[in-house]
Design a protein around this motif. Structure first.
Motif, PDB file in Angstrom:
ATOM      1  N   ARG A 205       0.808  -1.226   0.000  1.00  0.00           N
ATOM      2  CA  ARG A 205       0.000   0.000   0.000  1.00  0.00           C
ATOM      3  C   ARG A 205       0.842   1.277   0.000  1.00  0.00           C
ATOM      4  NH1 ARG A 205      -5.535  -1.220  -0.816  1.00  0.00           N
ATOM      5  NH2 ARG A 205      -5.870  -3.312   0.039  1.00  0.00           N
ATOM      6  N   GLY A 206       2.128   1.151   0.351  1.00  0.00           N
ATOM      7  CA  GLY A 206       2.947   2.350   0.472  1.00  0.00           C
ATOM      8  C   GLY A 206       2.464   3.244   1.595  1.00  0.00           C
ATOM      9  N   ARG A 207       2.164   2.626   2.731  1.00  0.00           N
ATOM     10  CA  ARG A 207       1.473   3.361   3.792  1.00  0.00           C
ATOM     11  C   ARG A 207       1.848   2.810   5.164  1.00  0.00           C
ATOM     12  NH1 ARG A 207      -4.379   4.576   1.977  1.00  0.00           N
ATOM     13  NH2 ARG A 207      -3.125   5.963   0.673  1.00  0.00           N
ATOM     14  N   VAL A 208       1.734   3.672   6.183  1.00  0.00           N
ATOM     15  CA  VAL A 208       1.959   3.299   7.574  1.00  0.00           C
ATOM     16  C   VAL A 208       0.658   3.454   8.345  1.00  0.00           C
ATOM     17  CG1 VAL A 208       3.211   3.843   9.706  1.00  0.00           C
ATOM     18  CG2 VAL A 208       4.386   3.972   7.497  1.00  0.00           C
ATOM     19  N   TYR A 209       0.357   2.467   9.199  1.00  0.00           N
ATOM     20  CA  TYR A 209      -0.841   2.476  10.031  1.00  0.00           C
ATOM     21  C   TYR A 209      -0.384   2.563  11.485  1.00  0.00           C
ATOM     22  CZ  TYR A 209      -2.580   0.661   5.629  1.00  0.00           C
ATOM     23  OH  TYR A 209      -2.847   0.495   4.295  1.00  0.00           O
ATOM     24  N   VAL A 210      -0.937   3.517  12.216  1.00  0.00           N
ATOM     25  CA  VAL A 210      -0.479   3.796  13.572  1.00  0.00           C
ATOM     26  C   VAL A 210      -1.583   3.462  14.574  1.00  0.00           C
ATOM     27  CG1 VAL A 210       0.475   5.542  15.133  1.00  0.00           C
ATOM     28  CG2 VAL A 210       0.976   5.652  12.669  1.00  0.00           C
ATOM     29  N   TYR A 211      -1.193   2.720  15.636  1.00  0.00           N
ATOM     30  CA  TYR A 211      -2.089   2.338  16.724  1.00  0.00           C
ATOM     31  C   TYR A 211      -1.487   2.804  18.048  1.00  0.00           C
ATOM     32  CZ  TYR A 211      -4.509  -0.846  13.482  1.00  0.00           C
ATOM     33  OH  TYR A 211      -5.214  -1.367  12.431  1.00  0.00           O
ATOM     34  N   ALA A 238      11.586   3.043  11.341  1.00  0.00           N
ATOM     35  CA  ALA A 238      12.022   3.281  12.711  1.00  0.00           C
ATOM     36  C   ALA A 238      11.359   4.554  13.196  1.00  0.00           C
ATOM     37  CB  ALA A 238      13.545   3.399  12.788  1.00  0.00           C
ATOM     38  N   VAL A 239      11.182   4.654  14.511  1.00  0.00           N
ATOM     39  CA  VAL A 239      10.536   5.822  15.113  1.00  0.00           C
ATOM     40  C   VAL A 239      11.539   6.513  16.025  1.00  0.00           C
ATOM     41  CG1 VAL A 239       8.602   6.667  16.471  1.00  0.00           C
ATOM     42  CG2 VAL A 239       8.316   4.642  15.024  1.00  0.00           C
ATOM     43  N   ASP A 240      11.721   7.811  15.811  1.00  0.00           N
ATOM     44  CA  ASP A 240      12.638   8.629  16.605  1.00  0.00           C
ATOM     45  C   ASP A 240      11.800   9.620  17.402  1.00  0.00           C
ATOM     46  OD1 ASP A 240      14.602  10.205  17.663  1.00  0.00           O
ATOM     47  OD2 ASP A 240      15.407  10.905  15.757  1.00  0.00           O
ATOM     48  N   ARG A 241      11.366   9.211  18.604  1.00  0.00           N
ATOM     49  CA  ARG A 241      10.534  10.062  19.451  1.00  0.00           C
ATOM     50  C   ARG A 241      11.293  11.308  19.919  1.00  0.00           C
ATOM     51  NH1 ARG A 241       5.052  10.601  20.645  1.00  0.00           N
ATOM     52  NH2 ARG A 241       4.026   8.627  20.157  1.00  0.00           N
ATOM     53  N   LYS A 242      12.582  11.144  20.125  1.00  0.00           N
ATOM     54  CA  LYS A 242      13.392  12.260  20.609  1.00  0.00           C
ATOM     55  C   LYS A 242      13.344  13.439  19.654  1.00  0.00           C
ATOM     56  CE  LYS A 242      18.170  13.435  21.849  1.00  0.00           C
ATOM     57  NZ  LYS A 242      19.566  12.910  21.981  1.00  0.00           N
ATOM     58  N   ASN A 243      13.384  13.150  18.364  1.00  0.00           N
ATOM     59  CA  ASN A 243      13.379  14.209  17.350  1.00  0.00           C
ATOM     60  C   ASN A 243      12.074  14.260  16.564  1.00  0.00           C
ATOM     61  OD1 ASN A 243      16.248  15.214  17.538  1.00  0.00           O
ATOM     62  ND2 ASN A 243      16.636  13.035  17.197  1.00  0.00           N
ATOM     63  N   ASN A 244      11.058  13.525  17.035  1.00  0.00           N
ATOM     64  CA  ASN A 244       9.715  13.565  16.436  1.00  0.00           C
ATOM     65  C   ASN A 244       9.721  13.220  14.949  1.00  0.00           C
ATOM     66  OD1 ASN A 244       8.458  14.448  18.897  1.00  0.00           O
ATOM     67  ND2 ASN A 244       9.330  16.473  18.520  1.00  0.00           N
ATOM     68  N   ARG A 245      10.366  12.077  14.637  1.00  0.00           N
ATOM     69  CA  ARG A 245      10.444  11.659  13.243  1.00  0.00           C
ATOM     70  C   ARG A 245      10.110  10.182  13.082  1.00  0.00           C
ATOM     71  NH1 ARG A 245      15.176  15.465  12.610  1.00  0.00           N
ATOM     72  NH2 ARG A 245      16.451  13.879  13.635  1.00  0.00           N
ATOM     73  N   ILE A 246       9.494   9.864  11.955  1.00  0.00           N
ATOM     74  CA  ILE A 246       9.324   8.483  11.515  1.00  0.00           C
ATOM     75  C   ILE A 246      10.163   8.320  10.256  1.00  0.00           C
ATOM     76  CG2 ILE A 246       7.705   6.736  10.697  1.00  0.00           C
ATOM     77  CD1 ILE A 246       5.512   8.261  12.235  1.00  0.00           C
ATOM     78  N   LEU A 247      10.982   7.290  10.203  1.00  0.00           N
ATOM     79  CA  LEU A 247      11.938   7.102   9.118  1.00  0.00           C
ATOM     80  C   LEU A 247      11.614   5.814   8.373  1.00  0.00           C
ATOM     81  CD1 LEU A 247      14.662   7.946  11.611  1.00  0.00           C
ATOM     82  CD2 LEU A 247      14.209   9.407   9.647  1.00  0.00           C
ATOM     83  N   LEU A 256      15.803   7.011   1.818  1.00  0.00           N
ATOM     84  CA  LEU A 256      15.155   7.067   3.119  1.00  0.00           C
ATOM     85  C   LEU A 256      14.316   8.324   3.177  1.00  0.00           C
ATOM     86  CD1 LEU A 256      16.250   6.282   6.638  1.00  0.00           C
ATOM     87  CD2 LEU A 256      15.701   8.671   6.155  1.00  0.00           C
ATOM     88  N   SER A 257      13.045   8.174   3.572  1.00  0.00           N
ATOM     89  CA  SER A 257      12.138   9.310   3.720  1.00  0.00           C
ATOM     90  C   SER A 257      11.843   9.542   5.189  1.00  0.00           C
ATOM     91  CB  SER A 257      10.821   9.053   2.971  1.00  0.00           C
ATOM     92  OG  SER A 257      11.041   8.930   1.582  1.00  0.00           O
ATOM     93  N   ALA A 258      11.753  10.807   5.569  1.00  0.00           N
ATOM     94  CA  ALA A 258      11.456  11.185   6.951  1.00  0.00           C
ATOM     95  C   ALA A 258      10.106  11.887   7.012  1.00  0.00           C
ATOM     96  CB  ALA A 258      12.549  12.099   7.504  1.00  0.00           C
ATOM     97  N   TYR A 259       9.339  11.564   8.049  1.00  0.00           N
ATOM     98  CA  TYR A 259       8.020  12.142   8.292  1.00  0.00           C
ATOM     99  C   TYR A 259       7.929  12.598   9.740  1.00  0.00           C
ATOM    100  CZ  TYR A 259       6.706   9.655   3.989  1.00  0.00           C
ATOM    101  OH  TYR A 259       6.642   9.190   2.702  1.00  0.00           O
ATOM    102  N   THR A 260       7.012  13.518  10.021  1.00  0.00           N
ATOM    103  CA  THR A 260       6.722  13.863  11.406  1.00  0.00           C
ATOM    104  C   THR A 260       5.938  12.723  12.044  1.00  0.00           C
ATOM    105  OG1 THR A 260       4.562  14.887  10.976  1.00  0.00           O
ATOM    106  CG2 THR A 260       6.511  16.281  10.696  1.00  0.00           C
TER     107      THR A 260
END
Length: 315
Positions: A205-211, A238-247, A256-260
């Motif tokens: 799907r090219g998508r992330v699902y968050v729970y 990977a999730v970087d909570r410290k810098n508020n990023r999803i990689l 590599l793409s970065a998202y909030t």
């Protein structure tokens, strides 16, 4: 062993980030060998062990795990010498290191719990504990903060939830719509952050699902496609909570793409190539305590380490 430090600096600015910020991406090091100076072969998954401050790479072609310290120096390896075969991934846990092994040489898949001395203390056959599951082969494991294990199965890209004693509880089934019809989304990879939120990545799907930690669906993000801001064949996250990023690493776009944390696009790095800082079919990423990124650069047979820093924008 090949370790190269600080090879290039890439500066990125994006309106999704605070206007005064500029993201500086620096390639710190890369390594293409294990602790015995043997070349890596098709590295696939990579995880960070916060307790030991180590990065653990699945060196799939050599059938082993390779452990790197904070300077990306290989310090140990674990594999056939301990009876572990067909390793697909691993997960550091307070109970030890869980190593996921798939079917090989007529043997069914299992999960091995390994202690800090690299001694296998337990072999877990999920289908024997839970006969109702039938044939079952794990691909990846993560642990929630509520004493639950989440297992991604090879068979259908489904997520199975187990209690701390490995008894099956239920499935988690992210869904999406195709032409107005709700369908299950096959999952390729998953992550759990320190707050217990769960992230499920669908390559199809090219998508992330968050729970959230209670397994309640929150939101989804991502768009299938072959251009910047889209995901062609995402393989690891990977999730970087410290810098508020999803990689997210994209196998087909070599990037590599970065998202909030809300799923807004930030930037991407990489591109197809063999030079330092470029990728050739990357498959996974992890983040250490300092916020550095470690990427399994699969067909370049290496691991690359990047740092990201933000500094005030100069007008």
């Amino acid at each position: 062993m090949v370790i190269i430090a600080i090879l290039f600096v890439l500066v990125l600015s994006n309106r999704s980030v605070a206007e005064q910020d500029v993201n500086t991406i620096r390639l710190e090091k890369m390594c293409s060998s294990d602790d015995e100076n043997h070349p890596l072969s098709y590295p696939t998954t990579v995880v960070y062990d916060a307790g030991r401050d180590e990065v653990i790479l699945t060196d799939a072609g050599n059938g082993q795990l390779v452990f790197y310290n904070s300077d990306l120096f290989p310090v140990a390896s674990l594999g056939k010498g301990r009876g572990l075969q067909a390793i697909t991934s691993c997960f550091p846990h307070k109970n030890g290191l869980y190593v996921v092994c798939s079917n090989a040489q007529g043997k069914k898949g299992y999960i091995a719990r390994v202690n800090p001395a690299f001694i296998v203390e337990e072999i877990i056959y999920l289908d024997e504990i839970n006969p109702q599951l039938g044939e079952f082969t794990a691909r990846q494991i993560v642990a929630g903060i509520d004493n639950r294990f989440y297992i991604l199965a090879f068979e259908a890209g489904e997520i199975f939830v187990f209690d701390q004693n490995w008894h099956f509880l239920h499935k988690l089934v992210p869904r999406d719509e195709t032409l107005g019809v709700s369908e299950p989304a096959p999952i390729q990879a998953m992550a759990c952050d320190e707050q217990g939120d769960l992230y499920f990545l669908s390559e199809e799907r090219g998508r992330v699902y968050v729970y959230d930690r209670k397994e309640s669906y929150q939101y989804k993000f991502g768009e299938k496609g072959g251009a910047e801001r889209k995901l062609a064949r995402p393989r690891g996250l990977a999730v970087d909570r410290k810098n508020n990023r999803i990689l997210i690493v994209d196998y087909l776009r070599h990037a590599l793409s970065a998202y909030t944390l809300k799923g807004d696009y930030l930037f991407e790095i990489g591109g197809k190539g063999t030079r330092p800082g470029w990728f050739l079919y990357p498959t996974d990423v992890c983040v250490n305590a300092q916020g550095d990124l470690f990427i399994a650069d699969t067909f370049n047979h290496r691991i690359q380490q990047f740092s990201i820093s933000a500094s005030p924008k100069v007008e």
